[in-house]
Write a protein that holds these residues in place. Structure first.
Motif, PDB file in Angstrom:
ATOM      1  N   ALA A 203      14.621  15.857  -1.197  1.00 38.72           N
ATOM      2  CA  ALA A 203      15.287  15.881   0.034  1.00 38.72           C
ATOM      3  C   ALA A 203      14.831  14.828   0.950  1.00 38.72           C
ATOM      4  CB  ALA A 203      14.409  17.360   0.550  1.00 38.72           C
ATOM      5  N   GLU A 204      15.350  14.920   2.664  1.00 41.50           N
ATOM      6  CA  GLU A 204      15.842  13.466   3.170  1.00 41.50           C
ATOM      7  C   GLU A 204      14.344  13.474   3.660  1.00 41.50           C
ATOM      8  OE1 GLU A 204      17.459  12.323   7.185  1.00 41.50           O
ATOM      9  OE2 GLU A 204      18.033  13.606   6.271  1.00 41.50           O
ATOM     10  N   ALA A 205      13.809  14.335   3.833  1.00 43.75           N
ATOM     11  CA  ALA A 205      11.805  14.153   4.099  1.00 43.75           C
ATOM     12  C   ALA A 205      11.862  12.818   3.316  1.00 43.75           C
ATOM     13  CB  ALA A 205      11.619  15.214   4.291  1.00 43.75           C
ATOM     14  N   CYS A 206      11.847  13.246   2.156  1.00 46.98           N
ATOM     15  CA  CYS A 206      11.324  12.899   0.812  1.00 46.98           C
ATOM     16  C   CYS A 206      11.380  11.662  -0.075  1.00 46.98           C
ATOM     17  CB  CYS A 206      11.095  14.243  -0.483  1.00 46.98           C
ATOM     18  SG  CYS A 206      10.126  15.249  -0.216  1.00 46.98           S
ATOM     19  N   SER A 207      12.760  11.121   0.876  1.00 51.16           N
ATOM     20  CA  SER A 207      13.387   9.907   0.320  1.00 51.16           C
ATOM     21  C   SER A 207      12.809   8.587   0.311  1.00 51.16           C
ATOM     22  CB  SER A 207      14.530   9.536   1.533  1.00 51.16           C
ATOM     23  OG  SER A 207      14.104   9.681   3.109  1.00 51.16           O
ATOM     24  N   GLY A 208      11.894   8.463   1.286  1.00 51.83           N
ATOM     25  CA  GLY A 208      11.341   7.681   0.899  1.00 51.83           C
ATOM     26  C   GLY A 208      11.089   6.308   2.074  1.00 51.83           C
ATOM     27  N   PHE A 209      12.421   7.097   2.797  1.00 56.00           N
ATOM     28  CA  PHE A 209      12.335   6.183   3.824  1.00 56.00           C
ATOM     29  C   PHE A 209      11.889   5.908   5.462  1.00 56.00           C
ATOM     30  CE2 PHE A 209      14.708   5.326   8.196  1.00 56.00           C
ATOM     31  CZ  PHE A 209      15.429   4.344   8.453  1.00 56.00           C
ATOM     32  N   ARG A 210      11.211   7.196   5.451  1.00 53.73           N
ATOM     33  CA  ARG A 210       9.945   7.105   6.669  1.00 53.73           C
ATOM     34  C   ARG A 210       8.593   6.386   6.001  1.00 53.73           C
ATOM     35  NH1 ARG A 210       7.409  13.419   7.675  1.00 53.73           N
ATOM     36  NH2 ARG A 210       7.911  12.976   5.013  1.00 53.73           N
ATOM     37  N   MET A 211       7.914   6.405   4.885  1.00 56.31           N
ATOM     38  CA  MET A 211       7.333   5.298   4.220  1.00 56.31           C
ATOM     39  C   MET A 211       6.704   4.123   4.403  1.00 56.31           C
ATOM     40  SD  MET A 211       6.047   5.544   0.613  1.00 56.31           S
ATOM     41  CE  MET A 211       4.629   7.578  -0.077  1.00 56.31           C
ATOM     42  N   LEU A 212       8.920   3.648   4.017  1.00 52.87           N
ATOM     43  CA  LEU A 212       9.001   2.324   4.582  1.00 52.87           C
ATOM     44  C   LEU A 212       9.112   1.909   5.977  1.00 52.87           C
ATOM     45  CD1 LEU A 212      10.236  -0.192   3.573  1.00 52.87           C
ATOM     46  CD2 LEU A 212      12.714   1.093   4.372  1.00 52.87           C
ATOM     47  N   ILE A 213       9.631   2.756   7.154  1.00 52.05           N
ATOM     48  CA  ILE A 213       9.404   2.575   8.057  1.00 52.05           C
ATOM     49  C   ILE A 213       7.981   1.862   8.887  1.00 52.05           C
ATOM     50  CG2 ILE A 213       9.513   3.495  11.028  1.00 52.05           C
ATOM     51  CD1 ILE A 213      11.922   2.215   8.498  1.00 52.05           C
ATOM     52  N   ALA A 214       7.127   3.943   8.247  1.00 47.03           N
ATOM     53  CA  ALA A 214       5.554   3.192   8.352  1.00 47.03           C
ATOM     54  C   ALA A 214       5.106   2.320   8.315  1.00 47.03           C
ATOM     55  CB  ALA A 214       5.019   4.639   8.844  1.00 47.03           C
ATOM     56  N   LEU A 215       5.256   2.008   6.790  1.00 46.26           N
ATOM     57  CA  LEU A 215       4.369   0.935   5.943  1.00 46.26           C
ATOM     58  C   LEU A 215       4.765  -0.852   6.743  1.00 46.26           C
ATOM     59  CD1 LEU A 215       4.000   1.505   2.088  1.00 46.26           C
ATOM     60  CD2 LEU A 215       2.318   1.379   4.005  1.00 46.26           C
ATOM     61  N   LEU A 216       5.636  -0.509   7.237  1.00 49.60           N
ATOM     62  CA  LEU A 216       6.305  -1.809   7.815  1.00 49.60           C
ATOM     63  C   LEU A 216       5.793  -1.932   9.290  1.00 49.60           C
ATOM     64  CD1 LEU A 216       8.372  -3.936   6.857  1.00 49.60           C
ATOM     65  CD2 LEU A 216      10.136  -2.724   8.399  1.00 49.60           C
ATOM     66  N   ALA A 217       5.547  -1.029   9.649  1.00 50.34           N
ATOM     67  CA  ALA A 217       5.021  -0.828  11.266  1.00 50.34           C
ATOM     68  C   ALA A 217       3.482  -1.489  11.054  1.00 50.34           C
ATOM     69  CB  ALA A 217       5.307   0.502  11.940  1.00 50.34           C
ATOM     70  N   PHE A 218       2.765  -0.335   9.888  1.00 49.00           N
ATOM     71  CA  PHE A 218       1.390  -0.532   9.857  1.00 49.00           C
ATOM     72  C   PHE A 218       1.196  -2.044   9.252  1.00 49.00           C
ATOM     73  CE2 PHE A 218       1.579   3.304  11.042  1.00 49.00           C
ATOM     74  CZ  PHE A 218       0.871   3.846  11.691  1.00 49.00           C
ATOM     75  N   THR A 219       1.858  -2.445   8.403  1.00 47.11           N
ATOM     76  CA  THR A 219       1.318  -3.949   7.942  1.00 47.11           C
ATOM     77  C   THR A 219       1.958  -5.342   7.979  1.00 47.11           C
ATOM     78  OG1 THR A 219       2.125  -3.089   5.341  1.00 47.11           O
ATOM     79  CG2 THR A 219       2.607  -5.376   5.482  1.00 47.11           C
TER      80      THR A 219
END
Length: 304
Positions: A203-219
């Motif tokens: 599903a869209e929630a499991c697409s990985g986009f959310r992980m990408l944005i969050a990881l990009l911010a915290f990194t």
């Protein structure tokens, strides 16, 4: 000899007249000006703040990390405060010229009801106000906390949906390839992975986009707080893009394996907790990479 003494006295007098950021607490005019600016920002952006709040807290939000960004930005200013407080205040009237077009965009976006566009002007307005009131040197000292605020801004949904769908399909393809390499009989139809006896929908929630944005911010925050060569800190940020994709593809693969071997109920249970596990693994990978790129140590707070 008298001329030299007079010049020295004039320089000392000039230095004493320079207002520093730390002196703002003792000036009533500056307090009033600060309250007026804060009130103006709240009035101009109250609809945007409501939009952000709903986006941050809605189910399966790609920007659930956004609520933490203002606090992280404030922490960065506090961390550097001993250096920032010594900067002389030199108000820059160029701020007025820069503020006019931004206000026009903000008013137009508000009138059109496009909160996402309005939100993208918020960090810009903060930077311009600092330039106008405190001066160019203050902006230079706080450039990173200001730009970091962009991570809480929710872009237009058309951009989010387009990127999310592409990443969703890529994660599905990679997970399917991984399952084939393991030796399972697997087929893919769009974002659905078909295994004997079970279908796994990415599903869209499991697409990985959310992980990408969050990881990009915290990194980005993580890299800024590190001591090391610029290329090393930039490589940490660049590493997030392949890391988030690989981590999410592995997550989808593991979810499919749990469903194949242990059934639908076990798959859903693992799905709910696997996101946290993948994030922990991703941060461990970043810590290891920081050693490789010679960015082992964290910055220390500037002395008083």
């Amino acid at each position: 000899m008298e001329t030299t003494t007079l010049d020295t006295s004039q320089q000392e007098l000039s230095q004493n007249k320079q207002l520093q950021i730390a002196d703002l607490r003792s000036g009533k005019l500056w307090k009033v000006l600060g309250v007026l600016c804060l009130a103006g920002i709240v009035y101009a952006y109250h609809r945007t703040f409501d939009f952000w709040w709903m986006q941050w807290w809605r189910d399966n939000s790609e920007y659930s990390h956004g609520v933490l960004i203002p606090f992280m930005s404030a922490f960065l200013i506090w961390f550097e405060w001993n250096r920032i407080r010594r900067i002389p205040i030199k108000p820059n009237p160029v701020g007025f010229l820069l503020l006019v077009p931004v206000i026009i965009v903000q008013l137009a976006a508000n009138r059109a009801g496009i909160a996402s566009v309005s939100g993208l002007t918020f960090p810009v307005v903060i930077g311009i106000i600092i330039l106008l009131i405190l001066g160019k040197e203050a902006v230079k000292a706080m450039w990173f906390p200001i730009l970091f605020l962009f991570f809480m801004c929710v872009p237009p949904s058309s951009i989010l949906e387009g990127l999310s769908f592409k990443i969703q399909m890529l994660s599905t393809q990679c997970a399917t390839l991984g399952l084939k390499l393991i030796g399972l009989d697997v087929y893919r139809h769009g974002q659905i992975i078909q295994l004997p006896g079970i279908d796994v929908q990415v599903a869209e929630a499991c697409s990985g986009f959310r992980m990408l944005i969050a990881l990009l911010a915290f990194t980005t925050f993580f890299a800024y707080m590190k001591v090391g060569p610029l290329w090393g800190r930039l490589s940490l940020i660049a590493f997030v893009i392949p890391l988030s994709h690989i981590a999410n593809s592995i997550r989808v693969l593991l979810i499919a394996l749990v469903g194949y071997y242990y059934g639908n109920d076990a798959m859903h249970t693992f799905h709910d907790y696997s996101g946290f596990l993948v994030l922990v693994i991703a941060f461990i990978a970043l810590m290891l990479l920081s050693m490789v790129v010679k960015c082992q140590d964290f910055k220390t707070m500037p002395a008083r």
